[in-house]
Scaffold this active site. Sequence first.
Site, PDB file in Angstrom:
ATOM      1  N   LYS A  81       0.863  -1.182   0.000  1.00 52.92           N
ATOM      2  CA  LYS A  81       0.000   0.000   0.000  1.00 52.92           C
ATOM      3  C   LYS A  81       0.901   1.235   0.000  1.00 52.92           C
ATOM      4  O   LYS A  81       1.957   1.238   0.665  1.00 52.92           O
ATOM      5  CB  LYS A  81      -0.880  -0.042   1.258  1.00 52.92           C
ATOM      6  CG  LYS A  81      -1.971   1.009   1.326  1.00 52.92           C
ATOM      7  CD  LYS A  81      -2.832   0.780   2.575  1.00 52.92           C
ATOM      8  CE  LYS A  81      -3.932   1.798   2.739  1.00 52.92           C
ATOM      9  NZ  LYS A  81      -4.731   1.561   3.960  1.00 52.92           N
ATOM     10  N   SER A 156      -9.692   1.919   3.046  1.00 51.52           N
ATOM     11  CA  SER A 156      -8.867   2.658   2.134  1.00 51.52           C
ATOM     12  C   SER A 156      -7.961   1.784   1.264  1.00 51.52           C
ATOM     13  O   SER A 156      -7.491   2.235   0.223  1.00 51.52           O
ATOM     14  CB  SER A 156      -7.987   3.637   2.915  1.00 51.52           C
ATOM     15  OG  SER A 156      -7.129   2.944   3.797  1.00 51.52           O
ATOM     16  N   SER A 180      -9.537  -0.723   7.129  1.00 49.23           N
ATOM     17  CA  SER A 180      -9.041  -0.566   5.749  1.00 49.23           C
ATOM     18  C   SER A 180      -8.356  -1.778   5.151  1.00 49.23           C
ATOM     19  O   SER A 180      -8.009  -1.761   3.964  1.00 49.23           O
ATOM     20  CB  SER A 180      -8.095   0.622   5.664  1.00 49.23           C
ATOM     21  OG  SER A 180      -8.848   1.797   5.669  1.00 49.23           O
TER      22      SER A 180
HETATM   23  N1  GLN Z   1     -12.756   3.698   6.362  1.00 49.16           N
HETATM   24  C1  GLN Z   1     -12.208   4.130   7.627  1.00 49.16           C
HETATM   25  C2  GLN Z   1     -11.932   5.602   7.589  1.00 49.16           C
HETATM   26  O1  GLN Z   1     -12.283   6.212   6.652  1.00 49.16           O
HETATM   27  C3  GLN Z   1     -10.999   3.320   7.962  1.00 49.16           C
HETATM   28  C4  GLN Z   1      -9.755   3.843   7.397  1.00 49.16           C
HETATM   29  C5  GLN Z   1      -8.568   2.979   7.673  1.00 49.16           C
HETATM   30  O2  GLN Z   1      -8.682   1.913   8.282  1.00 49.16           O
HETATM   31  N2  GLN Z   1      -7.423   3.452   7.277  1.00 49.16           N
HETATM   32  O3  GLN Z   1     -11.406   6.162   8.491  1.00 49.16           O
END
Ligand code: GLN
Length: 502
Positions: A81, A156, A180
Amino acid sequence: MMNALVKKSALELAELLAGGRITSVELTTACLDRIEALNPKLNAFLFVDREGALATAAEVDAKRAAGEDLHPLAGVPIALKDNMVTRGIPTTCASKILEGWLPPYDATVVKKIQEAGLPIVGKTNMDEFAMGSSTEHSAYGPTLNPWDTTRIPGGSGGGSAAAVAAYMVPLALGSDTGGSIRQPGSVTGTVGAKPTYGQVSRYGLVAMASSLDQIGPVTRTVADAAALTELIAGHDPLDSTSLNEPVPELRRAVEAAVGAKRIEGLKIGVVKELSGEGYQDEVLSAFNATVEALRESGAEVVEVSCPSFDYALAAYYLIMPAEVSSNLARFDGMRYGIRVEPSEGPVTAASVMAATREAGFGDEVKRRIILGTHVLSAGYYDAYYGSAQKVRTLIQRDFDRVFGEVDVLVSPTAPTTAFAFGDKIDDPMAMYLNDVATIPANLAGVPAMSVPNAVSSEGLPIGFQIIAPARGDQIMYEVAGLVEALSDEVAASCPAGSWEGN
Ligand code: GLN
């Protein structure tokens, strides 16, 4: 023609490599060719390092030919990532503000991967600074879900999940602050785990919310996730929150559970608050079927209640932005990435900083920085940040109490299958709600993972979440291995499997 190697699991490939049946150069080339063919369509990668990956592959092949002792995964390609720093290789966090930045050092996980000899094929797309659930917040365009390219791949870490689901690469790393790794896993039919907080070093992971962030594996099989975690885990003096404990034997745990196909004496708790209202019918029926299969395999299943989980999302969206506002203060137009001068008025440190951040950050990042700054400001701190921290403690107590009664907790990973592009982009609250089931584990620092357990009538994958007590990663993997063995082989039905890449 697509090279058949790309569909194999990392451990199958490791065996072929160890037995001298294939070379890493051959395998890495197959992955790179498939990436080259599919990436223009899927946008899973922001950067592809063909030269670097092939150099590592050739080096590993030479060492193997010379009879050197190698790591079991040596020669198996991996993707990262784009929020893990890689020396001399672009690391953008999918933000304009980091465009052109070449990190001067490697993250600890990157070092470990290099030392073990896994060719790094490239950096994957994500929501900007890991904020989002769909990759629609990437400054470089969204990643498409290989199961249905009109839908989101989750976020994400949608890039890592799509890359693994579309057979571009057998292994990837993600980061999980509120889900994410797991939510993209759920909507792309991949396995994704968030280890116990502190088990994997965060050194060199661009911080989003440091008390919640954790790096973890993205794979197509549970055994691959176990093997990859064993490689990246372990104490790191460069991360002050790193656990100083031996790496748990996760592969052994998976093999034992899958070999026995039974889990006698295991107590599983179905979390009442995470499996009712707001979940799609098909997600719930797939969940119930897997729970039933676990019961038939010898597990005792009880319903447990964690009343504070109802406030987890609200607490997360106060604590996370508070940490975000502090962590992202470093992007000031002086130290990293782009630098923008104000279009009018005097050029001062403050005006350059403001112009750079205005031009460099996207809307969602700005929204969270503003929210975080607000909840930390004098007069509001106690009411918002202070209250959220109290809720965080209550959530941890809920976990402590139920883990006195059961060994693991289970729930659907996400309330819905992959939604369509554009569905939630204008409604941040609707987007945030996709994380209801994944966030509690981050707030408590406990391990959790998603295993694909079904495909919906629309042909979309569904994920099953297993949550274990802190340091209970081994038992989590045992259950995950069993869930995988009890479920139909989901990955095999991903349409990308029949796309002609190379
Ligand atoms: N979707 C969650 C957010 O927007 C989780 C993000 C993540 O785990 N990096 O914060």
